[in-house]
Design a protein around this motif. Structure first.
Motif, PDB file in Angstrom:
ATOM      1  N   LEU A   1       0.843  -1.188   0.000  1.00 14.25           N
ATOM      2  CA  LEU A   1       0.000   0.000   0.000  1.00 14.25           C
ATOM      3  C   LEU A   1       0.883   1.244   0.000  1.00 14.25           C
ATOM      4  O   LEU A   1       1.917   1.273   0.675  1.00 14.25           O
ATOM      5  CB  LEU A   1      -0.892   0.032   1.243  1.00 14.25           C
ATOM      6  CG  LEU A   1      -1.910  -1.084   1.417  1.00 14.25           C
ATOM      7  CD1 LEU A   1      -2.507  -1.022   2.826  1.00 14.25           C
ATOM      8  CD2 LEU A   1      -3.012  -0.966   0.379  1.00 14.25           C
ATOM      9  N   SER A   2       0.468   2.274  -0.730  1.00  9.95           N
ATOM     10  CA  SER A   2       1.283   3.475  -0.770  1.00  9.95           C
ATOM     11  C   SER A   2       0.456   4.686  -1.168  1.00  9.95           C
ATOM     12  O   SER A   2      -0.552   4.572  -1.871  1.00  9.95           O
ATOM     13  CB  SER A   2       2.433   3.300  -1.768  1.00  9.95           C
ATOM     14  OG  SER A   2       3.199   4.480  -1.860  1.00  9.95           O
ATOM     15  N   THR A   3       0.910   5.854  -0.710  1.00 13.18           N
ATOM     16  CA  THR A   3       0.330   7.123  -1.174  1.00 13.18           C
ATOM     17  C   THR A   3       1.225   7.749  -2.233  1.00 13.18           C
ATOM     18  O   THR A   3       0.866   8.762  -2.826  1.00 13.18           O
ATOM     19  CB  THR A   3       0.185   8.118  -0.005  1.00 13.18           C
ATOM     20  OG1 THR A   3       1.469   8.313   0.613  1.00 13.18           O
ATOM     21  CG2 THR A   3      -0.799   7.595   1.034  1.00 13.18           C
ATOM     22  N   TYR A   4       2.392   7.142  -2.465  1.00 16.18           N
ATOM     23  CA  TYR A   4       3.329   7.684  -3.436  1.00 16.18           C
ATOM     24  C   TYR A   4       2.883   7.365  -4.864  1.00 16.18           C
ATOM     25  O   TYR A   4       2.151   6.405  -5.094  1.00 16.18           O
ATOM     26  CB  TYR A   4       4.722   7.102  -3.215  1.00 16.18           C
ATOM     27  CG  TYR A   4       5.296   7.352  -1.854  1.00 16.18           C
ATOM     28  CD1 TYR A   4       5.598   8.643  -1.433  1.00 16.18           C
ATOM     29  CD2 TYR A   4       5.533   6.302  -0.975  1.00 16.18           C
ATOM     30  CE1 TYR A   4       6.119   8.877  -0.166  1.00 16.18           C
ATOM     31  CE2 TYR A   4       6.066   6.521   0.289  1.00 16.18           C
ATOM     32  CZ  TYR A   4       6.346   7.818   0.686  1.00 16.18           C
ATOM     33  OH  TYR A   4       6.864   8.045   1.939  1.00 16.18           O
ATOM     34  N   PRO A   5       3.332   8.158  -5.845  1.00 21.55           N
ATOM     35  CA  PRO A   5       3.035   7.828  -7.248  1.00 21.55           C
ATOM     36  C   PRO A   5       3.543   6.430  -7.580  1.00 21.55           C
ATOM     37  O   PRO A   5       4.600   6.002  -7.080  1.00 21.55           O
ATOM     38  CB  PRO A   5       3.806   8.905  -8.036  1.00 21.55           C
ATOM     39  CG  PRO A   5       3.939  10.051  -7.083  1.00 21.55           C
ATOM     40  CD  PRO A   5       4.085   9.420  -5.725  1.00 21.55           C
ATOM     41  N   ASP A   6       2.802   5.713  -8.428  1.00 22.14           N
ATOM     42  CA  ASP A   6       3.150   4.333  -8.757  1.00 22.14           C
ATOM     43  C   ASP A   6       4.589   4.186  -9.229  1.00 22.14           C
ATOM     44  O   ASP A   6       5.260   3.212  -8.926  1.00 22.14           O
ATOM     45  CB  ASP A   6       2.207   3.796  -9.835  1.00 22.14           C
ATOM     46  CG  ASP A   6       0.782   3.630  -9.333  1.00 22.14           C
ATOM     47  OD1 ASP A   6       0.571   3.766  -8.115  1.00 22.14           O
ATOM     48  OD2 ASP A   6      -0.104   3.384 -10.158  1.00 22.14           O
ATOM     49  N   ARG A   7       5.064   5.151  -9.997  1.00 25.62           N
ATOM     50  CA  ARG A   7       6.385   5.020 -10.611  1.00 25.62           C
ATOM     51  C   ARG A   7       7.510   4.945  -9.581  1.00 25.62           C
ATOM     52  O   ARG A   7       8.605   4.469  -9.886  1.00 25.62           O
ATOM     53  CB  ARG A   7       6.653   6.181 -11.578  1.00 25.62           C
ATOM     54  CG  ARG A   7       6.730   7.533 -10.905  1.00 25.62           C
ATOM     55  CD  ARG A   7       7.008   8.650 -11.911  1.00 25.62           C
ATOM     56  NE  ARG A   7       7.068   9.943 -11.264  1.00 25.62           N
ATOM     57  CZ  ARG A   7       6.023  10.708 -11.014  1.00 25.62           C
ATOM     58  NH1 ARG A   7       4.813  10.275 -11.355  1.00 25.62           N
ATOM     59  NH2 ARG A   7       6.156  11.881 -10.430  1.00 25.62           N
ATOM     60  N   GLN A   8       7.268   5.412  -8.351  1.00 26.87           N
ATOM     61  CA  GLN A   8       8.326   5.433  -7.353  1.00 26.87           C
ATOM     62  C   GLN A   8       8.590   4.061  -6.731  1.00 26.87           C
ATOM     63  O   GLN A   8       9.731   3.709  -6.465  1.00 26.87           O
ATOM     64  CB  GLN A   8       7.989   6.439  -6.245  1.00 26.87           C
ATOM     65  CG  GLN A   8       8.114   7.889  -6.679  1.00 26.87           C
ATOM     66  CD  GLN A   8       7.930   8.833  -5.494  1.00 26.87           C
ATOM     67  OE1 GLN A   8       6.986   9.596  -5.451  1.00 26.87           O
ATOM     68  NE2 GLN A   8       8.832   8.781  -4.539  1.00 26.87           N
TER      69      GLN A   8
ATOM     70  N   ASN B   1      -2.301   1.818  -4.737  1.00 27.78           N
ATOM     71  CA  ASN B   1      -2.279   3.170  -4.200  1.00 27.78           C
ATOM     72  C   ASN B   1      -3.462   3.303  -3.249  1.00 27.78           C
ATOM     73  O   ASN B   1      -4.536   2.735  -3.490  1.00 27.78           O
ATOM     74  CB  ASN B   1      -2.384   4.191  -5.329  1.00 27.78           C
ATOM     75  CG  ASN B   1      -1.957   5.571  -4.877  1.00 27.78           C
ATOM     76  OD1 ASN B   1      -2.694   6.256  -4.164  1.00 27.78           O
ATOM     77  ND2 ASN B   1      -0.774   5.978  -5.273  1.00 27.78           N
ATOM     78  N   LYS B   2      -3.278   4.036  -2.167  1.00 29.06           N
ATOM     79  CA  LYS B   2      -4.352   4.157  -1.181  1.00 29.06           C
ATOM     80  C   LYS B   2      -5.567   4.905  -1.727  1.00 29.06           C
ATOM     81  O   LYS B   2      -6.627   4.908  -1.102  1.00 29.06           O
ATOM     82  CB  LYS B   2      -3.839   4.846   0.085  1.00 29.06           C
ATOM     83  CG  LYS B   2      -2.865   3.981   0.878  1.00 29.06           C
ATOM     84  CD  LYS B   2      -2.407   4.660   2.147  1.00 29.06           C
ATOM     85  CE  LYS B   2      -1.358   3.835   2.872  1.00 29.06           C
ATOM     86  NZ  LYS B   2      -0.866   4.497   4.099  1.00 29.06           N
ATOM     87  N   SER B   3      -5.413   5.505  -2.892  1.00 31.46           N
ATOM     88  CA  SER B   3      -6.550   6.171  -3.537  1.00 31.46           C
ATOM     89  C   SER B   3      -7.373   5.202  -4.382  1.00 31.46           C
ATOM     90  O   SER B   3      -8.372   5.595  -4.985  1.00 31.46           O
ATOM     91  CB  SER B   3      -6.058   7.323  -4.418  1.00 31.46           C
ATOM     92  OG  SER B   3      -5.236   6.825  -5.478  1.00 31.46           O
ATOM     93  N   ALA B   4      -6.968   3.925  -4.425  1.00 32.74           N
ATOM     94  CA  ALA B   4      -7.701   2.927  -5.208  1.00 32.74           C
ATOM     95  C   ALA B   4      -9.123   2.786  -4.701  1.00 32.74           C
ATOM     96  O   ALA B   4      -9.404   2.953  -3.509  1.00 32.74           O
ATOM     97  CB  ALA B   4      -6.985   1.580  -5.132  1.00 32.74           C
ATOM     98  N   ASP B   5     -10.049   2.456  -5.612  1.00 28.21           N
ATOM     99  CA  ASP B   5     -11.447   2.305  -5.197  1.00 28.21           C
ATOM    100  C   ASP B   5     -11.655   0.956  -4.531  1.00 28.21           C
ATOM    101  O   ASP B   5     -10.792   0.074  -4.557  1.00 28.21           O
ATOM    102  CB  ASP B   5     -12.397   2.495  -6.382  1.00 28.21           C
ATOM    103  CG  ASP B   5     -12.168   1.500  -7.518  1.00 28.21           C
ATOM    104  OD1 ASP B   5     -11.828   0.340  -7.247  1.00 28.21           O
ATOM    105  OD2 ASP B   5     -12.351   1.893  -8.683  1.00 28.21           O
ATOM    106  N   SER B   6     -12.807   0.788  -3.914  1.00 27.43           N
ATOM    107  CA  SER B   6     -13.091  -0.415  -3.129  1.00 27.43           C
ATOM    108  C   SER B   6     -13.067  -1.676  -3.984  1.00 27.43           C
ATOM    109  O   SER B   6     -12.583  -2.721  -3.544  1.00 27.43           O
ATOM    110  CB  SER B   6     -14.443  -0.276  -2.427  1.00 27.43           C
ATOM    111  OG  SER B   6     -15.482  -0.092  -3.374  1.00 27.43           O
TER     112      SER B   6
END
Length: 219
Positions: free
Chosen positions: A81-88, A103-108
């Protein structure tokens, strides 16, 4: 029920994920941890099917914890899990053996799908992450421009298809009526011939060449 452990240092994130997964119906969050050592301690008690592991943990970061987990529990599915941009971090996570990167912004729906796929022994890779992985791979043809997978024998190609579909060595051995040692030997040859280093890179190679996600017969 799929038994999940959530490791994140933010209580509100753990609560949100718990509620989201509760609504799935077939997933149970049976434990939480605020850092890597606590997660490892809980895993040693057993009963966990999938670990959701934050990258930005206090003390040892999630990638460092992931390295330890691969040594102690090589078959445990770990979703980063991450809040960072995927590329990192996405490519690094998957190359270290993560079952997926979220990404923690992913939908349910994306999160529950990732947990189910991981629990079933498959990888979860979004199209955006797949593109990053594809870009991170080296060449995919020999000196004559011939696709590298065309160098495989018929049996090697069968194993290649199953590996690309996320099957384990044991599952492939059972499906093709081979010993696990024989399948492991084929896998080593396939990695060498395709110029890939692990199953993640092999799966991305297959996707780029239109050979990915091949289901096992009868699946």
């Amino acid at each position: 029920m799929i038994k999940v452990l959530i490791c994140d240092d933010h209580v509100i994130v753990r609560q949100g994920l718990r509620q989201l997964l509760l609504e799935a119906g077939d997933i149970e969050v049976c434990a939480e941890a605020a850092d890597g050592p606590a997660a490892v301690q809980r895993l040693r008690q057993g009963g966990i099917d999938v670990l959701l592991l934050d990258i930005a943990l206090p003390g040892r970061d999630g990638l460092d914890v992931l390295r330890q987990l691969r040594d102690e529990w090589p078959r445990l599915p770990v979703l980063m899990l991450s809040t960072y941009p995927d590329r990192q971090y996405a490519v690094r996570s998957l190359k270290l053996g993560a079952a997926g990167y979220l990404n923690k912004s992913a939908d349910s729906e994306q999160i529950t799908t990732a947990v189910r796929r991981a629990a079933g022994g498959q990888r979860f890779i979004t199209p955006a992450v797949a593109e990053l992985l594809a870009n991170a791979l080296g060449g995919s043809a020999d000196d004559d421009g011939k696709p590298l997978h065309e160098l495989l024998s018929q049996r090697e190609f069968q194993v290649f298809q199953q590996l690309a579909a996320g099957r384990s060595v044991g599952e492939i051995a059972q499906q093709l009526s081979l010993s696990s040692n024989t399948v492991s030997t084929y896998r080593a040859r396939i990695l060498e011939k395709t110029g890939t280093r692990n199953d993640v890179e092999l799966a991305l190679y297959a996707i780029r060449r239109g050979e990915g996600a091949v289901p096992a017969p009868g699946a």
